[in-house]
Design an enzyme around this catalytic site. Structure first.
Site, short mmCIF file in Angstrom:
data_model
loop_
_atom_site.label_atom_id
_atom_site.label_comp_id
_atom_site.label_asym_id
_atom_site.label_seq_id
_atom_site.Cartn_x
_atom_site.Cartn_y
_atom_site.Cartn_z
CB THR A 99 -0.91 0.03 1.23
OG1 THR A 99 -0.15 -0.39 2.36
CG2 THR A 99 -2.11 -0.87 1.04
CB ALA A 101 6.68 0.24 0.66
CB THR A 102 7.61 -0.28 -4.79
OG1 THR A 102 6.54 0.63 -4.96
CG2 THR A 102 7.63 -1.24 -5.94
CB VAL A 103 9.51 -5.00 -1.93
CG1 VAL A 103 10.77 -5.70 -1.45
CG2 VAL A 103 8.69 -4.55 -0.76
CG ASP A 210 -0.14 -8.30 9.35
OD1 ASP A 210 -1.17 -9.00 9.24
OD2 ASP A 210 0.35 -7.67 8.40
#
Lengths: 423, 246
Positions: A99, A101-103, A210
């Protein structure tokens, strides 16, 4: 796209934010290849961003070591580069998008290690996402073999990049690649590491909140590492109430589903219990859909509907519904999850102690490590220092999975290989 | 909007650079009072307010008042503390409340270019604080220790004596006041909690049981009497300062 020694000047951390970094944002990634299997390795693959070769590695079974290949040696790393600067890392391909961040998979130009680069957009109205702040501030204090390691943080003008150690796969993918339940021996090793990691963070008064297979990273050796601490928080005594929207529904304990907000470490234990069943059984323990009540029904179908007699205070919880008084008797775990019936009783016993409805009765991570279920593992495991992997103990190694869909004996067409995440 | 109000602080900061350290401390005292008052107006719980003050003090431990505007750092500290402690605040609310603090009785700011600039500054400064503090923004506060110490002490003393003296309230208030100065980030939380409890017990002349150990040694074994004295005298200096600079 070659880079050489000294091609990029080292940049001071203070100047950096205003330099749009070449390595983070402007290199094309991932779309280069579509995985031509069985190529011969090239010595300098990382010079030319040979993404397709990485796919080959990823396509193989995770219980196989990564071919044991060392990627470098001949290459001279740029020793002038520093941590904390974007130019010190080269990103190779996109691994996934969240949501906020991009990895990317990347490689450190300082020491040649593979890294996972979590690039967080900060040019938003809200500034740095609170999950990112919590993840960084919590992980900074945690050093443990079963917790993902945060190497470095890079600031640039548009983004913030967390540099994590690169771990090859995660439990969700491992489960997909080995359908029908895992080898019980391997389950024990994974479970021990999961509980060991939990025991460590709970000892530091941190809840993960989580837990799910996607957040448990698995290295090619079989090392399990807790990741994604975005929802984690420090827990302190006395407990305040926390926001209620946390755990993914399937791994959420009944007390939280019922609306309780004074949850504690038992929250993570329930999640670990669900993952335990899922590893043995090959299917989620309580696969609800999206609805809290359906999720609760799935749990009651196994544990029985709680009453004020067997769970004092349950009727005071916000989501409690009296119409649950329909007959729903507790069942034996071995009748619900058939794999348990084939295993010694202590397996079922540990699962039962982790999946108790009343949170304060659930076993603690600390006690779970001492459970007879783990007795068959070598005893030095309990004396390991925090940062030492369980695989350093002689005799601890993963066994072959019975149903390895990548094993040479059961060859499947490569088009059927599930690419749950882009490799 | 801060400029008008803080020119005084700025000149004082310049003075401080020349000689007197106290001007700098006075500025920090005033800004922390501002953080705490703003926190109350925003309905923040005590943990986020304490975190905001701690962030502010940690930031200025290494940064200079001549370079950074203290009230902007304060606003961003409040914003960041809300995220760290899971009591999310909107930048707009923070800006409106702060505007009312600086210009009492005026209308809220127009949503014009100036407002957006200010909001961007608050968000940018948040990142600055994160970097300066190297992302170590989750603090352990002394409050929980104080609570446990209070329970232990209540069981040690005469029930009637305890009922007559408002020890808990006093210690709690003293602890909150610690956040006006940098003592809140310079001492371990256990030591702060013990020192304020000690001061409260002394102030009311509560009789404590005597034995081989001092009563406070039973609560916290890694603190010396000297350290308690030091923290107390620092705290008392803060009260002294209140008269001089508010």
């Amino acid at each position: 796209m070659k880079f050489g020694r000294g091609a990029e000047k080292e940049t001071e951390m203070d100047e950096l934010p205003y330099v749009k970094s070449r390595s983070v944002s402007s290199l094309p990634c991932s779309e280069l290849g579509d995985g031509s299997y069985g190529e011969t390795p090239q010595a300098h693959w990382f010079h030319t961003l040979q993404v397709r070769r990485l796919r080959v590695h990823r396509g193989r079974s995770n219980s196989d070591p990564l071919g044991g290949k060392s990627f470098q040696q001949e290459f001279q790393w740029n020793t002038g580069l520093q941590f904390g600067t974007a130019t010190s890392y080269l990103n190779l391909e996109k691994l996934g998008e969240g949501t906020y961040a991009t990895v990317y998979k990347g490689i450190s130009r300082i020491n040649g290690h593979l890294v996972a680069l979590k690039v967080i957009r900060t040019k938003t109205e809200e500034g740095v996402p609170f999950t990112a702040i919590r993840e960084a501030s919590l992980l900074k204090g945690l050093k443990h073999a079963n917790i993902v390691l945060l190497h470095d943080i890079i600031h640039t003008r548009e983004s913030l990049t967390f540099v994590f150690e690169y771990v090859q796969t995660d439990l969700a993918q491992y489960l997909t690649q080995h359908p029908g339940g895992l080898n019980p021996y391997n389950v024990r090793i994974f479970m021990f590491q999961l509980v060991r990691g939990l025991s460590y963070i709970h000892g530091h008064r941190i809840l993960h909140r989580d837990l799910k297979p996607q957040n448990l990273l698995i290295s090619y050796l079989g090392e399990l590492k807790l990741a994604d601490f975005g929802l984690a928080r420090s827990k302190s005594i006395p407990c305040q109430t926390y926001s209620a929207e946390v755990v993914t529904l399937w791994y959420r304990p009944p007390d939280v589903l019922l609306g309780s907000t004074d949850y504690s470490t038992a929250l993570d234990i329930w999640g670990a219990g669900c993952i335990f069943i899922e590893m043995l059984q090959g299917a989620p323990a309580f696969p609800g859909v999206a609805d809290v009540f359906e999720q609760l029904q799935k749990i009651w179908a196994v544990l029985g509907v709680p009453t004020e007699e067997n769970w004092p205070g349950v009727s005071q919880l916000p989501n409690y519904k009296p119409e649950w008084f329909l007959p729903c008797k507790p069942k034996q775990f071995r009748d619900v999850w058939k794999r348990l019936a084939q295993l010694p009783y202590k397996t079922e016993d540990l699962a039962m102690q982790m999946l108790l409805a009343i949170p304060r009765e659930r076993i603690s991570a600390q006690d779970a490590l001492q459970h007879p279920y783990f007795n068959t593992l070598p005893t030095p495991l309990l004396q390991l220092r925090d940062t030492v992997s369980v695989f350093k103990v002689p005799g601890v190694r993963l066994e072959a999975e019975a149903r390895d869909i990548f094993s040479p004996t059961r060859r499947i067409k490569s088009s059927l290989v599930p690419l749950a995440k882009c490799w | 909007m801060e400029v008008a109000r803080t020119s005084q602080d700025r000149s004082q900061a310049a003075d401080a650079a020349k000689g007197g350290v106290s001007q700098e401390i006075k500025t920090h005292f005033r800004v922390c009072r501002f953080i705490i008052e703003t926190g109350v107006k925003l309905g923040m719980r005590s943990m986020p307010v304490s975190t905001a003050c701690a962030l502010y003090h940690k930031f200025f431990k290494t940064a200079s008042l001549e370079v950074y505007e203290p009230y902007l750092v304060a606003m961003s500290s409040i914003y960041l503390a809300g995220k760290v402690e899971e009591q999310h605040l909107r930048t707009r609310d923070i800006i409106n409340v702060c505007h009312r603090f600086f210009r009492p009785g005026t209308e809220p700011m127009e949503l014009d270019g100036k407002f957006w600039e200010l909001r961007d500054s608050v968000v940018q400064c948040e990142l600055l604080i994160l970097r300066q503090l190297n992302f170590q923004v989750a603090f352990e506060h002394p409050h929980k220790y104080l609570l446990h110490y209070l329970v232990s002490v209540r069981n040690l003393v005469n029930r009637h004596a305890w009922a007559r003296a408002p020890i808990a309230e006093t210690a709690w208030a003293l602890l909150k006041d610690c956040y006006h100065g940098s003592i809140c980030v310079r001492h371990p939380p256990q030591h702060l909690a013990l020192a304020v409890l000690y001061l409260a017990v002394q102030s009311y002349g509560l009789e404590m049981p005597s034995g081989e150990l001092e009563w406070w040694q039973a609560l916290c074994d890694d603190i010396s009497g000297k350290e308690i004295e030091d923290i107390m005298s620092e705290l008392l200096k803060l009260y002294d300062m209140e008269a001089k600079c508010m």
